[in-house]
Design a protein around this motif. Structure first.
Motif, PDB file in Angstrom:
ATOM      1  N   LEU A  60       0.803  -1.217   0.000  1.00 57.84           N
ATOM      2  CA  LEU A  60       0.000   0.000   0.000  1.00 57.84           C
ATOM      3  C   LEU A  60       0.844   1.279   0.000  1.00 57.84           C
ATOM      4  O   LEU A  60       0.500   2.235  -0.707  1.00 57.84           O
ATOM      5  N   PRO A  61       1.969   1.326   0.768  1.00 56.13           N
ATOM      6  CA  PRO A  61       2.763   2.559   0.723  1.00 56.13           C
ATOM      7  C   PRO A  61       3.157   2.932  -0.704  1.00 56.13           C
ATOM      8  O   PRO A  61       2.993   4.093  -1.120  1.00 56.13           O
ATOM      9  N   VAL A  62       3.657   1.957  -1.461  1.00 49.54           N
ATOM     10  CA  VAL A  62       4.125   2.258  -2.813  1.00 49.54           C
ATOM     11  C   VAL A  62       2.951   2.653  -3.701  1.00 49.54           C
ATOM     12  O   VAL A  62       3.012   3.642  -4.445  1.00 49.54           O
ATOM     13  N   TYR A  63       1.833   1.909  -3.590  1.00 52.61           N
ATOM     14  CA  TYR A  63       0.682   2.215  -4.443  1.00 52.61           C
ATOM     15  C   TYR A  63       0.159   3.619  -4.186  1.00 52.61           C
ATOM     16  O   TYR A  63      -0.106   4.379  -5.118  1.00 52.61           O
ATOM     17  N   ILE A  65      10.063  10.609  -6.002  1.00 56.61           N
ATOM     18  CA  ILE A  65      11.286  10.389  -5.229  1.00 56.61           C
ATOM     19  C   ILE A  65      10.984   9.517  -4.019  1.00 56.61           C
ATOM     20  O   ILE A  65      11.677   8.528  -3.751  1.00 56.61           O
ATOM     21  N   VAL A  66       9.906   9.880  -3.313  1.00 51.52           N
ATOM     22  CA  VAL A  66       9.578   9.124  -2.115  1.00 51.52           C
ATOM     23  C   VAL A  66       9.204   7.687  -2.483  1.00 51.52           C
ATOM     24  O   VAL A  66       9.568   6.729  -1.791  1.00 51.52           O
ATOM     25  N   THR A  67       8.472   7.518  -3.609  1.00 52.24           N
ATOM     26  CA  THR A  67       8.138   6.160  -4.056  1.00 52.24           C
ATOM     27  C   THR A  67       9.407   5.360  -4.269  1.00 52.24           C
ATOM     28  O   THR A  67       9.516   4.205  -3.831  1.00 52.24           O
ATOM     29  N   GLY A  68      10.375   5.964  -4.985  1.00 51.75           N
ATOM     30  CA  GLY A  68      11.611   5.246  -5.266  1.00 51.75           C
ATOM     31  C   GLY A  68      12.299   4.817  -3.994  1.00 51.75           C
ATOM     32  O   GLY A  68      12.780   3.679  -3.878  1.00 51.75           O
ATOM     33  N   MET A  69      12.322   5.703  -3.016  1.00 53.97           N
ATOM     34  CA  MET A  69      12.970   5.356  -1.750  1.00 53.97           C
ATOM     35  C   MET A  69      12.236   4.215  -1.065  1.00 53.97           C
ATOM     36  O   MET A  69      12.856   3.271  -0.553  1.00 53.97           O
ATOM     37  N   ALA A  70      10.890   4.298  -1.063  1.00 55.99           N
ATOM     38  CA  ALA A  70      10.116   3.242  -0.407  1.00 55.99           C
ATOM     39  C   ALA A  70      10.318   1.907  -1.114  1.00 55.99           C
ATOM     40  O   ALA A  70      10.332   0.852  -0.483  1.00 55.99           O
ATOM     41  N   VAL A  71      10.495   1.932  -2.443  1.00 62.02           N
ATOM     42  CA  VAL A  71      10.734   0.686  -3.173  1.00 62.02           C
ATOM     43  C   VAL A  71      12.111   0.149  -2.845  1.00 62.02           C
ATOM     44  O   VAL A  71      12.302  -1.045  -2.612  1.00 62.02           O
ATOM     45  N   MET A  72      13.093   1.063  -2.792  1.00 62.53           N
ATOM     46  CA  MET A  72      14.462   0.591  -2.616  1.00 62.53           C
ATOM     47  C   MET A  72      14.667  -0.066  -1.259  1.00 62.53           C
ATOM     48  O   MET A  72      15.350  -1.078  -1.162  1.00 62.53           O
ATOM     49  N   LEU A  96      16.278   3.046  -6.758  1.00 57.88           N
ATOM     50  CA  LEU A  96      17.370   4.021  -6.640  1.00 57.88           C
ATOM     51  C   LEU A  96      17.269   5.080  -7.717  1.00 57.88           C
ATOM     52  O   LEU A  96      17.379   6.276  -7.449  1.00 57.88           O
ATOM     53  N   GLU A  97      17.014   4.643  -8.963  1.00 50.94           N
ATOM     54  CA  GLU A  97      16.985   5.611 -10.067  1.00 50.94           C
ATOM     55  C   GLU A  97      15.758   6.499  -9.991  1.00 50.94           C
ATOM     56  O   GLU A  97      15.821   7.677 -10.299  1.00 50.94           O
ATOM     57  N   LEU A  98      14.622   5.898  -9.574  1.00 48.83           N
ATOM     58  CA  LEU A  98      13.403   6.701  -9.454  1.00 48.83           C
ATOM     59  C   LEU A  98      13.639   7.863  -8.498  1.00 48.83           C
ATOM     60  O   LEU A  98      13.239   9.009  -8.768  1.00 48.83           O
ATOM     61  N   SER A  99      14.335   7.566  -7.388  1.00 50.36           N
ATOM     62  CA  SER A  99      14.576   8.663  -6.452  1.00 50.36           C
ATOM     63  C   SER A  99      15.674   9.590  -6.963  1.00 50.36           C
ATOM     64  O   SER A  99      15.567  10.802  -6.822  1.00 50.36           O
ATOM     65  N   SER A 100      16.741   9.026  -7.576  1.00 46.25           N
ATOM     66  CA  SER A 100      17.847   9.902  -7.979  1.00 46.25           C
ATOM     67  C   SER A 100      17.431  10.850  -9.092  1.00 46.25           C
ATOM     68  O   SER A 100      17.724  12.052  -9.028  1.00 46.25           O
ATOM     69  N   ILE A 101      16.739  10.324 -10.121  1.00 48.90           N
ATOM     70  CA  ILE A 101      16.399  11.181 -11.263  1.00 48.90           C
ATOM     71  C   ILE A 101      15.497  12.323 -10.807  1.00 48.90           C
ATOM     72  O   ILE A 101      15.676  13.477 -11.205  1.00 48.90           O
ATOM     73  N   GLY A 102      14.534  12.008  -9.932  1.00 53.16           N
ATOM     74  CA  GLY A 102      13.684  13.067  -9.407  1.00 53.16           C
ATOM     75  C   GLY A 102      14.492  14.114  -8.670  1.00 53.16           C
ATOM     76  O   GLY A 102      14.263  15.317  -8.820  1.00 53.16           O
ATOM     77  N   LEU A 103      15.467  13.656  -7.881  1.00 50.34           N
ATOM     78  CA  LEU A 103      16.274  14.622  -7.125  1.00 50.34           C
ATOM     79  C   LEU A 103      17.114  15.491  -8.040  1.00 50.34           C
ATOM     80  O   LEU A 103      17.246  16.691  -7.811  1.00 50.34           O
TER      81      LEU A 103
END
Lengths: 100, 506
Positions: free
Chosen positions: B17-20, B120-127, B140-147
């Motif tokens: 649920l967090p990621v969704y 970014i937060v999604t990427g972190m929660a996934v990682m 990692l990339e989802l959060s990095s590219i957003g940042l």
């Protein structure tokens, strides 16, 4: 007969070329290309490894890397364009405001 | 090749649920970016808060009680992942609220910025919830590219765009190093799943690909953590980014990477500790020295905090080194305690800075803080508490964190690291106290742009909570928190492959 070592040697050479490019090139576009070269070296290792150990995970990983590299290039090129509009050049030597 | 299609149960949807909810929030915010009617800053803030709270609810109520992995290891829910996700979401919530209460409100609460932020937060929660290199990489990339994008996009200026491009080039470079390491590990072990690697690696101890792969992966992760000598992007990017994003980079990125490193070191790479232990010890020593010494000579507060965050990464790396030592589970608990404490302190300090900043001056110098105690006594008091806490003075959480980390290192005979850590803390007192001295003992200097922050109950509440949590965790509650964290670390320690006792490197 071409063995895994050949693939790894080629990939290492590609990776090193990319690394040297990122560290020593002064043009941002060429730096971006060098990063892409490094990622493609990684792709080569994954594909060769996937053949060696006989499972498809490596190939799947390669698809993900290609996709993500495209996204990264998109964001990176957007930044380069923004910088070009501000400075009129894409040479890294103009980035002098922060003393890094 | 036979592939088993995993069945997705309602339990899986609860656990993820967090990621969704973050994904849905991100898409909705993106649509708000092009909508005139629903795109006001209040509506965007509502979407941000709703999805963050839904995700937090998912973390606390949706997850199964025992560690479970879904999608063939693609999503792993357990105590460690839950602590990581909870911490990251909490940080994101504080950063959102601080942005909404300070001068960047209109610039942050735009649909596209909020959408990137949630990604970014999604990427972190996934990682932090990954047991598989593919999901790890995607997160990692989802959060990095957003940042990369947000550093330069929220408040575009020469400075922030320059910082963004530096962060981007070095970040992409770090990602390639990390991937090359993973690729070599994959060639050697034949699996992308971290828990399977743990089973296979003990048979490949002297394999050169494994050694090389571990070193490459470690340097990539060191880049993301800002460990010296891979820290060169950190001061520039911290100074260039809007302060809220700096706070996110200083805390949430560290949480994300450290949780993954703990999984690596305690789990999958436990067998090859003789490769990563000396390397990590080297990184820890260099970070503590470089970070503390370079912070002495900085004029900008954010730049000083950047070097101090390099030093703090070094202290956290001490706890990582202790993971290689014995089979006991204390180092993980000590590391998480330090991480929680560091997040609270950093968020507090950056919140005070955000509150003081304005349109003309968004990069405060230490001179700008001179005489703050006369004009804004409570802000100065809070800042003083955070600085004491960074320096590791009792009775703050910074002291307890350092105490636990050094304790974990001492019980694994890492004496040299502890000595350097103590010397580094002594040096760090100088520059943290310098801020306190400037605030309390010098007259206000005439600055070009006076700081006239507006009164805001939200900022008051956030900073006050940080101060109270800081002091409470330093005095009354450390045992309770540590006890609850030990259960987390037992989960990690249970996965560690049993080895002969380690020959200690001094």
């Amino acid at each position: 007969m071409i063995s895994i070592n050949h693939y790894l040697a080629l990939a290492t050479v590609m990776f090193l070329c990319g690394t040297l490019g990122v560290l020593f090139r002064r043009n941002l576009l060429l730096v971006l290309m060098s990063v892409e070269l490094m990622l493609n070296a990684v792709n080569l290792v994954f594909v060769a490894g996937s053949r060696l150990v006989n499972n498809l995970d490596g190939q799947v990983m390669v698809f993900f890397i290609i996709t993500v590299a495209a996204c990264e290039a998109g964001v990176g090129l957007a930044m380069v364009i923004a910088l070009y509009r501000r400075y009129g050049t894409v040479e890294t030597s103009f980035l002098r405001m922060l003393r890094g | 090749m036979n592939v088993t299609i995993p069945t997705l149960t309602s339990e899986f949807y609860g656990a993820s649920l967090p990621v969704y909810s973050l994904c849905v929030g991100s898409v909705v915010a993106m649509l708000q970016g092009v909508s005139k009617r629903f795109g006001s800053d209040k509506a965007v803030l509502a979407v941000l808060l709703l999805s963050l709270f839904a995700a937090l609810g998912g973390v606390f109520f949706g997850a199964p009680s025992v560690e479970t992995s879904y999608l063939n290891g693609g999503y792993l829910v357990g105590d460690l992942g839950r602590v990581g996700q909870g911490l990251i979401l909490g940080i994101a919530l504080v950063v959102t609220l601080m942005f909404s209460a300070t001068f960047l409100r209109r610039k942050f609460l735009r649909g596209e910025v909020a959408s990137l932020f949630l990604m970014i937060v999604t990427g972190m929660a996934v990682m932090v919830a990954s047991d598989d290199i593919i999901t790890l990489f995607i997160g990692l990339e989802l959060s990095s590219i957003g940042l990369y994008a947000l550093v330069g996009y929220i408040n575009p200026s020469r400075r922030s765009q320059e910082g963004a491009i530096k962060y981007f080039v070095l970040g992409a470079f770090a990602t390639s190093l990390l991937l090359f390491g993973f690729a070599l590990l994959y060639v050697a072990t034949g699996t992308l799943r971290l828990s399977d690697m743990a089973q296979i690696l003990p048979k490949l101890l002297d394999h050169n690909w494994v050694r090389l792969g571990v070193l490459f992966a470690l340097s990539g992760l060191g880049f993301k953590l800002g460990l010296a000598p891979f820290h060169l992007w950190a001061p520039d990017t911290y100074e260039a980014a809007p302060t809220g994003i700096t706070a996110l980079m200083a805390t949430a990125v560290k949480v994300m990477v450290l949780v993954v490193v703990v999984r690596f070191f305690a789990g999958s790479l436990g067998a090859v500790y003789d490769v990563w232990l000396p390397a990590t010890m080297f990184l820890a020593m260099v970070s503590m020295i470089v970070g503390n010494v370079m912070a002495l000579v900085q004029a900008s507060v954010k730049r000083m905090l950047a070097y101090s965050s390099v030093a703090h990464s070094g202290y956290m790396a001490i706890a990582l080194c202790a993971l290689g030592g014995t089979s006991n589970d204390f180092p993980v608990a000590a590391l998480l305690y330090y991480l929680i404490g560091y997040s609270i302190i950093s968020l507090g300090a950056f919140s005070v800075l955000m509150w003081l900043e304005n349109d003309q001056n968004d990069n405060l110098l230490i001179d700008d803080l001179a005489g703050l105690a006369k004009k804004h006594p409570w802000a100065a008091f809070a800042m003083a508490v955070f600085m004491f806490s960074f320096a590791g003075m009792p009775p703050t959480v910074g002291f307890m964190g350092k105490f636990f980390v050094f304790n974990a290192a001492l019980s694994n005979q890492l004496y040299s690291l502890v000595i350097i850590g103590l010397v580094g803390s002594a040096i760090s007192l100088f520059y943290y106290l310098r801020i306190i001295v400037r605030m309390y003992m010098s007259e206000p200097v005439r600055v070009a742009v006076p700081l006239v922050p507006n009164r805001s109950w939200l900022v008051c509440g956030i900073v006050g909570t940080a101060v109270v949590a800081n002091l409470a965790l330093g005095t009354l509650l450390p045992e309770q928190l540590l006890k609850s964290l030990v259960s987390t670390s037992q989960e990690v320690a249970a996965k560690k492959v049993k080895l002969a006792p380690v020959a200690k490197a001094h």
